[in-house]
Motif scaffolding. Structure first.
Motif, PDB file in Angstrom:
ATOM      1  N   MET A  48      -2.638  21.577  -2.005  1.00  0.00           N
ATOM      2  CA  MET A  48      -3.014  21.214  -0.925  1.00  0.00           C
ATOM      3  C   MET A  48      -1.882  21.116   0.207  1.00  0.00           C
ATOM      4  SD  MET A  48      -5.664  17.889   0.548  1.00  0.00           S
ATOM      5  CE  MET A  48      -6.535  18.154  -0.607  1.00  0.00           C
ATOM      6  N   GLU A  49      -2.100  21.520   1.385  1.00  0.00           N
ATOM      7  CA  GLU A  49      -0.791  21.523   2.279  1.00  0.00           C
ATOM      8  C   GLU A  49      -0.474  20.165   2.703  1.00  0.00           C
ATOM      9  OE1 GLU A  49      -0.297  22.765   6.877  1.00  0.00           O
ATOM     10  OE2 GLU A  49      -1.803  24.020   5.849  1.00  0.00           O
ATOM     11  N   LYS A  50       1.064  20.011   2.575  1.00  0.00           N
ATOM     12  CA  LYS A  50       1.556  18.615   2.922  1.00  0.00           C
ATOM     13  C   LYS A  50       1.462  18.360   4.550  1.00  0.00           C
ATOM     14  CE  LYS A  50       3.425  17.684  -1.364  1.00  0.00           C
ATOM     15  NZ  LYS A  50       4.726  17.024  -2.077  1.00  0.00           N
ATOM     16  N   ILE A  51       1.204  16.850   4.653  1.00  0.00           N
ATOM     17  CA  ILE A  51       1.058  16.567   6.138  1.00  0.00           C
ATOM     18  C   ILE A  51       2.241  15.339   5.912  1.00  0.00           C
ATOM     19  CG2 ILE A  51      -1.210  17.222   6.404  1.00  0.00           C
ATOM     20  CD1 ILE A  51      -1.699  14.016   6.253  1.00  0.00           C
ATOM     21  N   ASN A  52       2.394  14.972   7.500  1.00  0.00           N
ATOM     22  CA  ASN A  52       3.320  13.681   7.363  1.00  0.00           C
ATOM     23  C   ASN A  52       2.689  12.403   7.985  1.00  0.00           C
ATOM     24  OD1 ASN A  52       6.009  14.565   6.850  1.00  0.00           O
ATOM     25  ND2 ASN A  52       6.469  15.349   8.757  1.00  0.00           N
ATOM     26  N   VAL A  53       3.033  11.336   7.428  1.00  0.00           N
ATOM     27  CA  VAL A  53       2.307  10.261   7.892  1.00  0.00           C
ATOM     28  C   VAL A  53       3.171   9.212   8.582  1.00  0.00           C
ATOM     29  CG1 VAL A  53       0.947   8.174   7.077  1.00  0.00           C
ATOM     30  CG2 VAL A  53       0.764  10.451   5.586  1.00  0.00           C
ATOM     31  N   ALA A  54       2.940   8.769   9.640  1.00  0.00           N
ATOM     32  CA  ALA A  54       3.560   7.796  10.476  1.00  0.00           C
ATOM     33  C   ALA A  54       3.285   6.352  10.344  1.00  0.00           C
ATOM     34  CB  ALA A  54       4.038   8.190  12.033  1.00  0.00           C
ATOM     35  N   ILE A  55       4.013   5.413  10.219  1.00  0.00           N
ATOM     36  CA  ILE A  55       3.610   4.053   9.944  1.00  0.00           C
ATOM     37  C   ILE A  55       4.545   3.416  11.067  1.00  0.00           C
ATOM     38  CG2 ILE A  55       3.057   2.041   8.605  1.00  0.00           C
ATOM     39  CD1 ILE A  55       2.291   4.002   6.291  1.00  0.00           C
ATOM     40  N   ASP A  56       4.126   2.688  12.041  1.00  0.00           N
ATOM     41  CA  ASP A  56       4.697   1.820  12.660  1.00  0.00           C
ATOM     42  C   ASP A  56       4.147   0.275  12.797  1.00  0.00           C
ATOM     43  OD1 ASP A  56       6.903   3.436  14.149  1.00  0.00           O
ATOM     44  OD2 ASP A  56       5.255   4.600  14.696  1.00  0.00           O
ATOM     45  N   GLY A  57       4.817  -0.679  13.229  1.00  0.00           N
ATOM     46  CA  GLY A  57       4.367  -1.951  13.341  1.00  0.00           C
ATOM     47  C   GLY A  57       5.637  -3.077  13.214  1.00  0.00           C
ATOM     48  N   PRO A  58       5.339  -4.153  13.440  1.00  0.00           N
ATOM     49  CA  PRO A  58       6.377  -5.295  13.610  1.00  0.00           C
ATOM     50  C   PRO A  58       7.022  -5.730  12.100  1.00  0.00           C
ATOM     51  CG  PRO A  58       4.238  -6.428  13.938  1.00  0.00           C
ATOM     52  CD  PRO A  58       3.934  -4.821  13.767  1.00  0.00           C
ATOM     53  N   ALA A  59       7.915  -6.670  11.903  1.00  0.00           N
ATOM     54  CA  ALA A  59       8.378  -6.768  10.744  1.00  0.00           C
ATOM     55  C   ALA A  59       7.524  -7.738  10.117  1.00  0.00           C
ATOM     56  CB  ALA A  59       9.799  -7.883  11.446  1.00  0.00           C
ATOM     57  N   GLY A  60       7.429  -7.688   8.756  1.00  0.00           N
ATOM     58  CA  GLY A  60       6.670  -8.261   7.961  1.00  0.00           C
ATOM     59  C   GLY A  60       5.015  -8.000   8.008  1.00  0.00           C
ATOM     60  N   SER A  61       4.713  -6.772   8.628  1.00  0.00           N
ATOM     61  CA  SER A  61       3.530  -6.322   8.737  1.00  0.00           C
ATOM     62  C   SER A  61       2.957  -5.372   7.432  1.00  0.00           C
ATOM     63  CB  SER A  61       3.286  -5.378   9.896  1.00  0.00           C
ATOM     64  OG  SER A  61       4.035  -4.381   9.908  1.00  0.00           O
ATOM     65  N   GLY A  62       3.761  -5.485   6.567  1.00  0.00           N
ATOM     66  CA  GLY A  62       3.527  -4.575   5.444  1.00  0.00           C
ATOM     67  C   GLY A  62       3.763  -3.370   5.267  1.00  0.00           C
ATOM     68  N   LYS A  63       4.656  -2.987   6.379  1.00  0.00           N
ATOM     69  CA  LYS A  63       4.975  -1.219   6.744  1.00  0.00           C
ATOM     70  C   LYS A  63       5.574  -0.952   5.058  1.00  0.00           C
ATOM     71  CE  LYS A  63       7.890  -1.355   9.804  1.00  0.00           C
ATOM     72  NZ  LYS A  63       7.881  -2.773  10.481  1.00  0.00           N
ATOM     73  N   GLY A  64       6.684  -1.324   4.726  1.00  0.00           N
ATOM     74  CA  GLY A  64       7.430  -1.069   3.663  1.00  0.00           C
ATOM     75  C   GLY A  64       6.671  -0.812   2.329  1.00  0.00           C
ATOM     76  N   THR A  65       6.022  -1.904   1.980  1.00  0.00           N
ATOM     77  CA  THR A  65       5.015  -1.782   0.880  1.00  0.00           C
ATOM     78  C   THR A  65       3.927  -0.780   0.725  1.00  0.00           C
ATOM     79  OG1 THR A  65       5.215  -4.408   1.299  1.00  0.00           O
ATOM     80  CG2 THR A  65       4.347  -3.651  -1.041  1.00  0.00           C
ATOM     81  N   THR A  66       3.575  -0.727   2.043  1.00  0.00           N
ATOM     82  CA  THR A  66       2.197   0.082   2.197  1.00  0.00           C
ATOM     83  C   THR A  66       2.824   1.496   2.106  1.00  0.00           C
ATOM     84  OG1 THR A  66       1.318  -1.399   3.828  1.00  0.00           O
ATOM     85  CG2 THR A  66       0.198   0.701   3.877  1.00  0.00           C
ATOM     86  N   ALA A  67       3.649   1.897   2.815  1.00  0.00           N
ATOM     87  CA  ALA A  67       4.367   3.189   2.946  1.00  0.00           C
ATOM     88  C   ALA A  67       4.862   3.631   1.617  1.00  0.00           C
ATOM     89  CB  ALA A  67       5.505   3.238   3.844  1.00  0.00           C
ATOM     90  N   LYS A  68       5.584   2.808   0.932  1.00  0.00           N
ATOM     91  CA  LYS A  68       5.969   3.192  -0.414  1.00  0.00           C
ATOM     92  C   LYS A  68       4.874   3.246  -1.566  1.00  0.00           C
ATOM     93  CE  LYS A  68       9.661   0.236  -0.936  1.00  0.00           C
ATOM     94  NZ  LYS A  68      10.140  -0.706  -1.420  1.00  0.00           N
ATOM     95  N   GLY A  69       3.764   2.722  -1.321  1.00  0.00           N
ATOM     96  CA  GLY A  69       2.868   2.576  -2.220  1.00  0.00           C
ATOM     97  C   GLY A  69       2.032   3.885  -1.921  1.00  0.00           C
TER      98      GLY A  69
END
Ligand code: DC
Length: 226
Positions: A1-22
């Protein structure tokens, strides 16, 4: 399947890091932590004695090189600074310097180059608006201030091998986070905002697994439609 890009933004502590990594792991995509780049730049300036943005000069950035290894550890001129950049002091400094247009120009250019090949889950404050405005999926993560402060505090305790941090109390951390949000949302150059085409996900009541699953489903829906 063709790959896409996913952009995740949000304030500090919103869980961006854990969510993006997972999410990157589930999709077999690469993960880009743009905050780590702002933090490394802040460390670079601090090492030159610069701790106020009034003392900043663009020439100070000459010779800076920020890179990642395959485990997402960040390197400043070849030195692994993954641990050092996670302190609350560097967090606050990085938010200060992040309001400077030459800093944003330098890092956003580098980030745009990195994600060109697609297959990235990138997280930060200006990913959907500036770094990948054409991202196929844009997510805006948010959570209440209290929940976010609790997450950041637990993070610090974990990094401190289970002991309460000595240099900051929970109340101070909560105040610092509020300040940082205000600064990141209020700056003139690429402030943190929810772009029109971003899907908002509130993570206040979510476990990490639920958070990742929610975002994963959004991405899958997009991939199946393509
Ligand atoms: O996500 P983080 O807490 O590691 O980011 C640290 C600081 O860097 C944040 O307060 C603002 C800045 N930042 C930014 O301005 N733009 C980004 N894309 C990522 C981070």
């Amino acid at each position: 399947m063709e790959k896409i890009n996913v952009a995740i933004d949000g304030p500090a502590g919103s869980g961006k890091g854990t969510t993006a990594k997972g999410l990157a792991k589930k999709l077999n995509y690469k993960y880009l932590d743009t905050g780590a780049m702002y933090r490394s730049l802040a460390l670079f300036l601090k090492r030159q004695g610069i701790t106020k943005k009034e003392d900043f000069k663009e020439a100070l950035l000459e010779g800076i090189n920020i890179s990642f290894d395959e485990n997402n550890n960040v390197y400043l001129n070849g030195e692994n600074v993954e641990e050092q950049i996670r302190s609350s002091e560097i967090g606050a400094l990085s938010s200060d310097f992040a309001s400077l247009p030459p800093v944003r120009r330098l890092l956003a250019t580098k980030q745009k180059e990195i994600v060109k090949e697609k297959g990235y889950v990138a997280e930060g404050r200006d990913i959907g608006s500036v770094v990948i405005p054409d991202a196929e999926v844009k997510i805006y993560l948010d959570a209440s201030l209290e929940v976010r402060a609790k997450r950041r505090y637990e993070d610090l305790v974990q990094r401190n091998k289970g002991k309460e941090p000595e240099d900051i109390s929970f109340e101070e951390l909560e105040k610092q986070l509020e300040e940082r949000d205000k600064q990141d949302k209020g700056r003139a150059d690429s402030p943190l905002l929810k772009v029109e085409d971003a899907i908002e996900v509130d993570t206040s009541e979510c476990s990490i697994e639920e958070q990742i699953e929610k975002v994963y489903e959004i991405v899958l829906r997009k991939l199946l439609k393509k």
